[in-house]
Enzyme design. Structure first.
Site, PDB file in Angstrom:
ATOM      1  N   GLU A   1       0.821  -1.121  -0.068  1.00 23.45           N
ATOM      2  CA  GLU A   1       0.093   0.020   0.140  1.00 23.45           C
ATOM      3  C   GLU A   1       0.812   1.322   0.040  1.00 23.45           C
ATOM      4  O   GLU A   1       1.464   1.526   0.932  1.00 23.45           O
ATOM      5  CB  GLU A   1      -1.059   0.122   1.120  1.00 23.45           C
TER       6      GLU A   1
ATOM      7  N   CYS B   1      -1.480   9.054   2.645  1.00 21.56           N
ATOM      8  CA  CYS B   1      -1.454   8.555   1.411  1.00 21.56           C
ATOM      9  C   CYS B   1      -2.677   8.907   0.449  1.00 21.56           C
ATOM     10  O   CYS B   1      -2.757   8.757  -0.560  1.00 21.56           O
ATOM     11  CB  CYS B   1      -1.105   7.104   1.065  1.00 21.56           C
TER      12      CYS B   1
ATOM     13  N   GLU C   1       4.209  12.976  -4.907  1.00 21.32           N
ATOM     14  CA  GLU C   1       3.729  13.061  -3.561  1.00 21.32           C
ATOM     15  C   GLU C   1       4.603  13.894  -2.593  1.00 21.32           C
ATOM     16  O   GLU C   1       5.698  13.691  -2.439  1.00 21.32           O
ATOM     17  CB  GLU C   1       3.321  11.667  -3.004  1.00 21.32           C
TER      18      GLU C   1
END
Length: 471
Positions: A244, A278, A378
């Site tokens: 993940e 996230c 990110e």
């Protein structure tokens, strides 16, 4: 000052073979909270050996046995609720609002695994064949600093439900949180070796777990860069891998959305967990025709977002976890300015009066295009990029134009239309009109946001090996 100089192997708190220490720094004021002694490769090998031995018998336990252990796990964690929340606020700097929510998510994962296990069939028929779903083996669990104990609860409770044993490498930056959750888990009374926890660095403890031939599966939550390394190293022994990873989630505001509702909601989605999430909705896609109105509502809404002491219940955003993370976010804000994006709110530097900690000004960029680095990479901080679109098809194309695909969001008055848009977005999870959480539903990413799923029956099956018997 807190000194953590034990790890947990074979049902006991033991002194590690490793001698290297790591400083635990309060992100709110840069003061030293404590030190943790890190485990090494030898400690990791001992933990793996204990889990391997325990698997011989634990893998044969009944559903009823595992449910009983999970019920005890739930009770042990719940009993220390406030301590677990408070230590996350102190050590990680998670805002009290988020830390409380993170705790609720953690225990809901335990109860959902109990419910799943009650009705789950480990033996099935496929035509004339018998199909057995067996525990895969020893699981290596590697957790991140942004919700360390939450991920330990989620992953370990799933491993227990499946009949697996585990070696856990938590974030070394979360050692105080780990110490507390380990004390909770010790109270459960699981057989020795079922779970083992080794504080240590990723390139030492994490690498040993990933490369060991006695580890059957890895469950990792963290950055895409590290995930790629785990995938490469794990391939040597053909491990099962659940990853993940990172995200750059798009949030599409449709033409019919009520901006007075959608914009405050969008800021909450972008700045959840101080932006260190996230699934944070860091790309806000808005109709070009409403851009000026969107800017006005953002400005007025930002006045109600408070950055401050994470233990203050009124604070929405706490500090970044470390000085390194603070510097990373500052660098991205500078990159956005250099790329030609306009700072609508926020910018470089500390919020006034919060100079001693890793606090960032929550920042909103406008005049962003989807090719800018601030729209593609990110950042993991409270930085939002507003991107204008001409048509809904254009918005969907922009949303899907990313290497990531963990989460996405759609907001609009016409829920049927919003749902239709959701079906076209390339993401593992899409939420319509706000943040949603369902512990029984699968969670995970597509593209470079990950492999496999957690939560629900889908998550449990990731810990099981399928055997077909033809007779």
């Amino acid at each position: 000052m807190k000194l953590i100089n034990e790890i947990y192997i074979n049902g006991e708190f033991v002194k590690p073979n490793g001698t290297e220490t790591f400083d635990l720094i309060n992100p709110s004021n840069q003061e030293l909270l404590g030190k943790v002694t890190l485990g090494d490769a030898t400690d990791t090998q001992r933990a793996i050996a204990a889990a391997k031995e325990a698997f011989k018998t634990f893998s044969k336990t009944s559903k009823e046995d595992r449910i009983a252990y999970l019920e005890k796990m739930y009770a042990a964690v719940l009993k220390r609720k406030q301590e677990l929340i408070d230590i996350m606020v102190l050590e990680y700097g998670g805002a009290l609002q988020f830390s409380t929510l993170a705790f609720e998510f953690a225990i809901s994962s335990i109860t959902s695994n109990i419910e799943i296990l009650k009705n789950f069939e480990f033996n099935k028929k496929a035509g004339s064949a018998n199909v057995m779903l067996n525990p895969v083996g020893v699981v290596g669990i590697i957790t991140p600093w942004n919700s360390n104990n939450g991920f330990i609860c989620t992953k370990l409770s799933t491993a227990i439900a499946a009949g697996c044993t585990a070696v856990i490498k938590p974030s070394e930056m979360s050692a105080m949180q780990t110490q507390l959750i380990t004390e909770c888990l010790h109270e459960v009374g699981l057989p020795k070796g079922v779970f083992n926890i080794v504080n240590g660095l990723g390139n030492v403890v994490g690498a040993e777990i990933t490369k060991s031939s006695d580890i059957a599966k890895i469950s990792f939550t963290g950055s895409t860069i590290v995930g790629k390394t785990i995938a490469r190293d794990g391939a040597e022994t053909i491990k099962r891998i659940t990853l993940e990873l990172g995200g750059k989630s798009a949030n599409i505001i449709m033409e019919d959305a009520d901006l007075s509702v959608a914009i405050p909601q969008s800021l909450g989605l972008a700045y959840m967990n101080s932006g260190q999430a996230c699934i944070a909705a860091t790309r806000l896609l808005v109709p070009e025709s409403k851009l000026d109105e969107v800017k006005d509502v953002i400005k007025s809404s930002m006045a109600h977002i408070k950055v401050g002491n994470p233990s203050d219940a009124s604070s929405n955003i706490g500090p970044m976890v470390s000085k390194k993370q603070y510097d990373r976010v500052q660098n991205y804000i500078k990159i956005g300015i250099e790329e030609g994006a306009e700072v609508l709110v926020g910018g470089v530097g500390h919020p006034e009066g919060l100079e001693s900690g890793n606090f960032v000004k929550p920042t909103v960029f406008v005049n962003v295009n989807n090719q800018m680095r601030i729209a593609r990479e990110e950042i993991f901080g409270p930085v939002l990029s507003v991107i204008a679109y001409k048509t809904l098809d254009d918005a969907i194309e922009i949303a899907n134009d990313t290497t990531y695909g963990l989460a996405a969001y759609v907001q609009g008055t016409d829920e049927a239309k919003a749902y239709e848009v959701a079906t076209k977005l390339e993401a593992g999870t899409v939420a319509v009109n706000g943040f949603k959480h369902e512990a029984l539903a699968p969670f995970g990413g597509v593209k470079q946001s990950g492999i496999g799923r957690e939560f629900g029956e889908y998550g449990l099956e990731e810990y099981l090996e399928v055997k077909t018997i033809l007779s």
